[in-house]
Design a protein around this motif. Structure first.
Motif, mmCIF file in Angstrom:
data_model
loop_
_atom_site.group_PDB
_atom_site.id
_atom_site.type_symbol
_atom_site.label_atom_id
_atom_site.label_comp_id
_atom_site.label_asym_id
_atom_site.label_seq_id
_atom_site.Cartn_x
_atom_site.Cartn_y
_atom_site.Cartn_z
ATOM 1 N N TRP A 195 0.863 -1.177 0.000
ATOM 2 C CA TRP A 195 0.000 0.000 0.000
ATOM 3 C C TRP A 195 0.899 1.226 0.000
ATOM 4 O O TRP A 195 1.794 1.341 0.831
ATOM 5 C CB TRP A 195 -0.902 0.021 1.232
ATOM 6 C CG TRP A 195 -2.057 -0.903 1.107
ATOM 7 C CD1 TRP A 195 -2.185 -2.131 1.677
ATOM 8 C CD2 TRP A 195 -3.242 -0.691 0.348
ATOM 9 N NE1 TRP A 195 -3.383 -2.700 1.324
ATOM 10 C CE2 TRP A 195 -4.056 -1.822 0.494
ATOM 11 C CE3 TRP A 195 -3.697 0.352 -0.463
ATOM 12 C CZ2 TRP A 195 -5.295 -1.947 -0.131
ATOM 13 C CZ3 TRP A 195 -4.933 0.228 -1.070
ATOM 14 C CH2 TRP A 195 -5.714 -0.905 -0.905
ATOM 15 N N SER A 196 0.674 2.148 -0.923
ATOM 16 C CA SER A 196 1.457 3.381 -0.981
ATOM 17 C C SER A 196 0.765 4.534 -0.266
ATOM 18 O O SER A 196 1.394 5.539 0.041
ATOM 19 C CB SER A 196 1.710 3.773 -2.438
ATOM 20 O OG SER A 196 2.423 2.753 -3.089
ATOM 21 N N VAL A 197 -0.540 4.377 -0.025
ATOM 22 C CA VAL A 197 -1.327 5.410 0.654
ATOM 23 C C VAL A 197 -2.046 4.758 1.839
ATOM 24 O O VAL A 197 -2.782 3.784 1.665
ATOM 25 C CB VAL A 197 -2.351 6.058 -0.303
ATOM 26 C CG1 VAL A 197 -3.171 7.109 0.417
ATOM 27 C CG2 VAL A 197 -1.656 6.672 -1.505
ATOM 28 N N ALA A 198 -1.829 5.285 3.031
ATOM 29 C CA ALA A 198 -2.440 4.760 4.253
ATOM 30 C C ALA A 198 -3.807 5.395 4.480
ATOM 31 O O ALA A 198 -4.099 6.472 3.939
ATOM 32 C CB ALA A 198 -1.533 5.052 5.450
ATOM 33 N N PRO A 199 -4.663 4.758 5.289
ATOM 34 C CA PRO A 199 -5.939 5.374 5.635
ATOM 35 C C PRO A 199 -5.732 6.772 6.224
ATOM 36 O O PRO A 199 -4.758 7.008 6.953
ATOM 37 C CB PRO A 199 -6.529 4.412 6.666
ATOM 38 C CG PRO A 199 -5.958 3.080 6.265
ATOM 39 C CD PRO A 199 -4.547 3.400 5.832
ATOM 40 N N ASP A 200 -6.619 7.674 5.875
ATOM 41 C CA ASP A 200 -6.622 9.084 6.287
ATOM 42 C C ASP A 200 -5.610 9.938 5.534
ATOM 43 O O ASP A 200 -5.547 11.135 5.770
ATOM 44 C CB ASP A 200 -6.437 9.256 7.798
ATOM 45 C CG ASP A 200 -7.602 8.675 8.580
ATOM 46 O OD1 ASP A 200 -8.748 8.766 8.103
ATOM 47 O OD2 ASP A 200 -7.357 8.119 9.660
ATOM 48 N N GLU A 201 -4.818 9.358 4.634
ATOM 49 C CA GLU A 201 -3.869 10.140 3.838
ATOM 50 C C GLU A 201 -4.548 10.678 2.579
ATOM 51 O O GLU A 201 -5.392 10.008 1.982
ATOM 52 C CB GLU A 201 -2.668 9.298 3.405
ATOM 53 C CG GLU A 201 -1.637 9.109 4.472
ATOM 54 C CD GLU A 201 -0.381 8.421 3.953
ATOM 55 O OE1 GLU A 201 0.607 8.448 4.692
ATOM 56 O OE2 GLU A 201 -0.381 7.848 2.852
ATOM 57 N N LEU A 202 -4.127 11.875 2.184
ATOM 58 C CA LEU A 202 -4.603 12.472 0.944
ATOM 59 C C LEU A 202 -3.711 12.016 -0.213
ATOM 60 O O LEU A 202 -2.538 11.715 -0.015
ATOM 61 C CB LEU A 202 -4.570 13.999 1.033
ATOM 62 C CG LEU A 202 -5.476 14.623 2.091
ATOM 63 C CD1 LEU A 202 -5.258 16.136 2.136
ATOM 64 C CD2 LEU A 202 -6.939 14.311 1.805
ATOM 65 N N LYS A 220 -8.981 11.138 -0.612
ATOM 66 C CA LYS A 220 -8.491 10.697 0.698
ATOM 67 C C LYS A 220 -8.774 9.208 0.837
ATOM 68 O O LYS A 220 -9.877 8.748 0.524
ATOM 69 C CB LYS A 220 -9.223 11.474 1.791
ATOM 70 C CG LYS A 220 -8.833 11.099 3.197
ATOM 71 C CD LYS A 220 -9.628 11.924 4.201
ATOM 72 C CE LYS A 220 -9.311 11.559 5.620
ATOM 73 N NZ LYS A 220 -10.099 12.359 6.572
ATOM 74 N N MET A 221 -7.777 8.458 1.292
ATOM 75 C CA MET A 221 -7.964 7.029 1.545
ATOM 76 C C MET A 221 -8.793 6.871 2.814
ATOM 77 O O MET A 221 -8.442 7.422 3.857
ATOM 78 C CB MET A 221 -6.608 6.338 1.717
ATOM 79 C CG MET A 221 -6.685 4.851 1.976
ATOM 80 S SD MET A 221 -7.341 3.875 0.618
ATOM 81 C CE MET A 221 -6.050 4.031 -0.605
ATOM 82 N N ILE A 222 -9.884 6.157 2.714
ATOM 83 C CA ILE A 222 -10.754 5.925 3.867
ATOM 84 C C ILE A 222 -10.415 4.604 4.555
ATOM 85 O O ILE A 222 -10.229 4.551 5.763
ATOM 86 C CB ILE A 222 -12.243 5.915 3.447
ATOM 87 C CG1 ILE A 222 -12.619 7.245 2.772
ATOM 88 C CG2 ILE A 222 -13.143 5.630 4.642
ATOM 89 C CD1 ILE A 222 -12.470 8.459 3.641
#
Length: 80
Positions: A22-29, A55-57
């Motif tokens: 995963w390159s984008v974590a939850p809560d990251e834009l 935004k990643m939920i």
């Protein structure tokens, strides 16, 4: 607007893939075109880009887990 992203079919014979990273974590834009995650199939590892800025939920699949084609991978919130 919240959107569930599903694992697309990369090749004709593809039935499932493994989330490698995963390159984008939850809560990251993230921005449109940014890499969200990498998936490995029996032939290749592919990167999947964000279809829009947002935004990643939530991740529905953890790194190292298999996911079937068409199953939900993550939930994002589209940001205009």
């Amino acid at each position: 607007m919240k959107i569930d992203l599903k694992l697309p079919r990369i090749s004709m014979n593809m039935e499932e893939g493994t989330i490698v990273k995963w390159s984008v974590a939850p809560d990251e834009l993230f921005s449109e075109g940014e890499i969200l995650y990498e998936v490995e199939t029996e032939k290749v590892t592919s990167e999947f880009e964000a279809p829009c800025s947002g935004k990643m939920i939530q991740h529905f699949v953890a790194e190292g887990e298999n996911v079937a084609v068409g199953d939900k991978v993550c939930k994002i919130e589209k940001v205009d």
